[in-house]
Design a protein around this motif. Structure first.
Motif, PDB file in Angstrom:
ATOM      1  N   LYS A   1      -1.677   7.178  -7.046  1.00  0.00           N
ATOM      2  CA  LYS A   1      -2.330   6.353  -6.026  1.00  0.00           C
ATOM      3  C   LYS A   1      -1.362   5.944  -4.920  1.00  0.00           C
ATOM      4  O   LYS A   1      -1.695   6.007  -3.733  1.00  0.00           O
ATOM      5  CB  LYS A   1      -2.944   5.103  -6.675  1.00  0.00           C
ATOM      6  CG  LYS A   1      -4.177   5.391  -7.502  1.00  0.00           C
ATOM      7  CD  LYS A   1      -4.555   4.224  -8.399  1.00  0.00           C
ATOM      8  CE  LYS A   1      -4.992   3.010  -7.620  1.00  0.00           C
ATOM      9  NZ  LYS A   1      -5.454   1.925  -8.535  1.00  0.00           N
TER      10      LYS A   1
ATOM     11  N   ALA B   1      -1.274   7.135  -1.002  1.00  0.00           N
ATOM     12  CA  ALA B   1      -1.265   6.167   0.099  1.00  0.00           C
ATOM     13  C   ALA B   1      -0.103   6.434   1.048  1.00  0.00           C
ATOM     14  O   ALA B   1      -0.245   6.342   2.278  1.00  0.00           O
ATOM     15  CB  ALA B   1      -1.187   4.748  -0.446  1.00  0.00           C
TER      16      ALA B   1
ATOM     17  N   SER C   1      -0.957   9.606   3.086  1.00  0.00           N
ATOM     18  CA  SER C   1      -2.094   9.470   3.993  1.00  0.00           C
ATOM     19  C   SER C   1      -1.885   8.395   5.051  1.00  0.00           C
ATOM     20  O   SER C   1      -2.681   8.269   5.985  1.00  0.00           O
ATOM     21  CB  SER C   1      -3.360   9.140   3.197  1.00  0.00           C
ATOM     22  OG  SER C   1      -3.276   7.842   2.626  1.00  0.00           O
TER      23      SER C   1
ATOM     24  N   SER D   1      -2.025   5.215   4.389  1.00  0.00           N
ATOM     25  CA  SER D   1      -2.821   4.032   4.051  1.00  0.00           C
ATOM     26  C   SER D   1      -1.908   2.834   3.814  1.00  0.00           C
ATOM     27  O   SER D   1      -0.830   2.968   3.228  1.00  0.00           O
ATOM     28  CB  SER D   1      -3.654   4.306   2.798  1.00  0.00           C
ATOM     29  OG  SER D   1      -4.338   3.150   2.383  1.00  0.00           O
ATOM     30  N   ASP D   2      -2.353   1.665   4.244  1.00  0.00           N
ATOM     31  CA  ASP D   2      -1.516   0.469   4.071  1.00  0.00           C
ATOM     32  C   ASP D   2      -1.997  -0.422   2.940  1.00  0.00           C
ATOM     33  O   ASP D   2      -1.480  -1.511   2.736  1.00  0.00           O
ATOM     34  CB  ASP D   2      -1.433  -0.339   5.368  1.00  0.00           C
ATOM     35  CG  ASP D   2      -2.807  -0.765   5.882  1.00  0.00           C
ATOM     36  OD1 ASP D   2      -3.817  -0.469   5.204  1.00  0.00           O
ATOM     37  OD2 ASP D   2      -2.868  -1.378   6.965  1.00  0.00           O
ATOM     38  N   THR D   3      -3.007   0.046   2.144  1.00  0.00           N
ATOM     39  CA  THR D   3      -3.467  -0.728   0.984  1.00  0.00           C
ATOM     40  C   THR D   3      -3.695   0.186  -0.210  1.00  0.00           C
ATOM     41  O   THR D   3      -4.055   1.350  -0.060  1.00  0.00           O
ATOM     42  CB  THR D   3      -4.784  -1.493   1.274  1.00  0.00           C
ATOM     43  OG1 THR D   3      -5.823  -0.556   1.577  1.00  0.00           O
ATOM     44  CG2 THR D   3      -4.609  -2.485   2.424  1.00  0.00           C
TER      45      THR D   3
ATOM     46  N   TRP E   1       6.934   3.119  -0.522  1.00  0.00           N
ATOM     47  CA  TRP E   1       5.709   2.699   0.177  1.00  0.00           C
ATOM     48  C   TRP E   1       5.791   1.215   0.498  1.00  0.00           C
ATOM     49  O   TRP E   1       6.148   0.406  -0.359  1.00  0.00           O
ATOM     50  CB  TRP E   1       4.493   3.007  -0.693  1.00  0.00           C
ATOM     51  CG  TRP E   1       3.175   2.670  -0.081  1.00  0.00           C
ATOM     52  CD1 TRP E   1       2.556   3.311   0.957  1.00  0.00           C
ATOM     53  CD2 TRP E   1       2.298   1.608  -0.471  1.00  0.00           C
ATOM     54  NE1 TRP E   1       1.347   2.717   1.222  1.00  0.00           N
ATOM     55  CE2 TRP E   1       1.161   1.665   0.367  1.00  0.00           C
ATOM     56  CE3 TRP E   1       2.366   0.613  -1.450  1.00  0.00           C
ATOM     57  CZ2 TRP E   1       0.104   0.772   0.251  1.00  0.00           C
ATOM     58  CZ3 TRP E   1       1.326  -0.270  -1.570  1.00  0.00           C
ATOM     59  CH2 TRP E   1       0.198  -0.198  -0.729  1.00  0.00           C
TER      60      TRP E   1
ATOM     61  N   GLY F   1       3.172  -0.778   1.851  1.00  0.00           N
ATOM     62  CA  GLY F   1       1.883  -1.402   2.061  1.00  0.00           C
ATOM     63  C   GLY F   1       1.650  -2.620   1.172  1.00  0.00           C
ATOM     64  O   GLY F   1       2.568  -3.154   0.538  1.00  0.00           O
TER      65      GLY F   1
END
Length: 310
Positions: free
Chosen positions: A187, A191, A194, A196-198, A258, A260
């Motif tokens: 996951k 993120a 991609s 994604s920040d969450t 990451w 996020g």
């Protein structure tokens, strides 16, 4: 010359693969039939395999496994298949005269409201966790079958190791059927790639779990093989400490890089609030897990990048 012939059931799974990858494995002739070669749910086929191949020792690591989602979606299969596999392997070994069998169980056998740390003697003293009850019943059956065989035959070294939650190389990384840590790795990596920040966490993230690096369990298994007589009839294999789910997400994010934030879906099931093993018997046996959480996550993430990432 090999020390003997050792059969590993589930040799293609995470636990079996790590047992075969351990340095000591090279000293043995290893039998690790895949399901296409040997259907462990077929009692006659298992009996015939034992007669033909005559293993000296069995490490029983096979079974249908999965996380909360998989257990809740397929309770019949998790009960029926695991009961059949456990019974066929253990009884097949007994009928073939195999003197030593190491049965790998699971902490899901403990009562859902069991007091932490979970002590081996408390198994069967309370209600099981409903989200993986079928799997737990099958594992309890296999452990008790080993106990009964030892009670009837003083020379039978049929003993059970109860690992805490595991992660590591050769794991599954699909969140639909994987365990917690590989699912987190997948996951968070998704993120990261991609943008994604969450990332969503099931529940509030305060439930606590004990996760051990799977190659460390392999080390304990090989120690048991080398001196089965010193091993208790049933023994936890774990760390003796745990972390909150939120901590595991944070550790994976740090390893991957990451930056996020995490959200929480409070409507999702989370299972038991804590599952921490007592390591009293393990300490007396003279073993501890050597790998730190971040080292294990980093090595598992590298395995994921090399074998699963696209």
């Amino acid at each position: 010359m090999a020390l003997g012939r050792l059969l590993i059931t589930g040799g293609g799974g995470m636990v079996g693969s790590n047992i075969r990858a351990h340095g000591v494995a090279g000293e043995w002739e290893i039998l690790a039939p895949r399901s296409a070669e040997l259907d462990l749910t077929d009692a006659a086929a298992v009996d015939a395999y034992f007669v033909s191949n005559k293993p000296d020792i069995v490490v029983h690591a096979a079974g249908r496994v999965g996380g909360i989602q998989a257990n809740m979606a397929h309770p019949v299969a998790f009960l029926e298949e695991n009961i059949a596999i456990g019974r066929n392997v253990i009884m097949g070994a007994r009928k073939a005269g195999v003197g030593t069998l190491i049965n790998l169980a699971s902490t899901c056998m403990y009562p859902r409201k069991g007091e932490s740390p979970l002590r081996e003697e408390t198994i069967l003293t309370g209600q099981l966790e409903p989200t993986n009850e079928g799997y737990a019943i099958a594992k309890i059956m296999a452990m008790k079958l080993c106990d009964y065989i030892r009670a009837e035959d003083a020379n039978a070294q049929y003993k059970t190791l109860i690992p805490c939650n595991l992660y590591g190389p050769y794991d599954k990384f699909d969140p639909k059927n994987s365990h917690l840590l590989p699912a987190i790795i997948r996951k968070v990596d998704d993120a990261m790639k991609s943008g994604s920040d969450t990332v969503e966490i099931w529940g509030d993230g305060t439930a606590r779990r004990e996760f051990m690096y799977a190659p460390d369990l392999a080390d304990a298994v090989w120690k048991a093989v080398s001196n089965i007589g010193a091993l208790p009839g049933a023994m936890n294999v774990g760390l003796g400490h745990d972390h909150a789910i939120n901590d595991y997400y944070a550790a994976v994010a740090e390893v991957i890089g990451w930056k996020g934030t995490f959200t929480h879906d409070l409507s999702r099931p989370v299972g038991m609030k804590q599952k921490l093993c007592s390591t009293q018997r393990q300490t007396a046996w003279g073993w501890h897990a050597p790998t730190s959480l971040k080292t294990g996550i980093a090595q598992t993430y590298q395995f994921y990048l090399e074998h699963h990432a696209t």
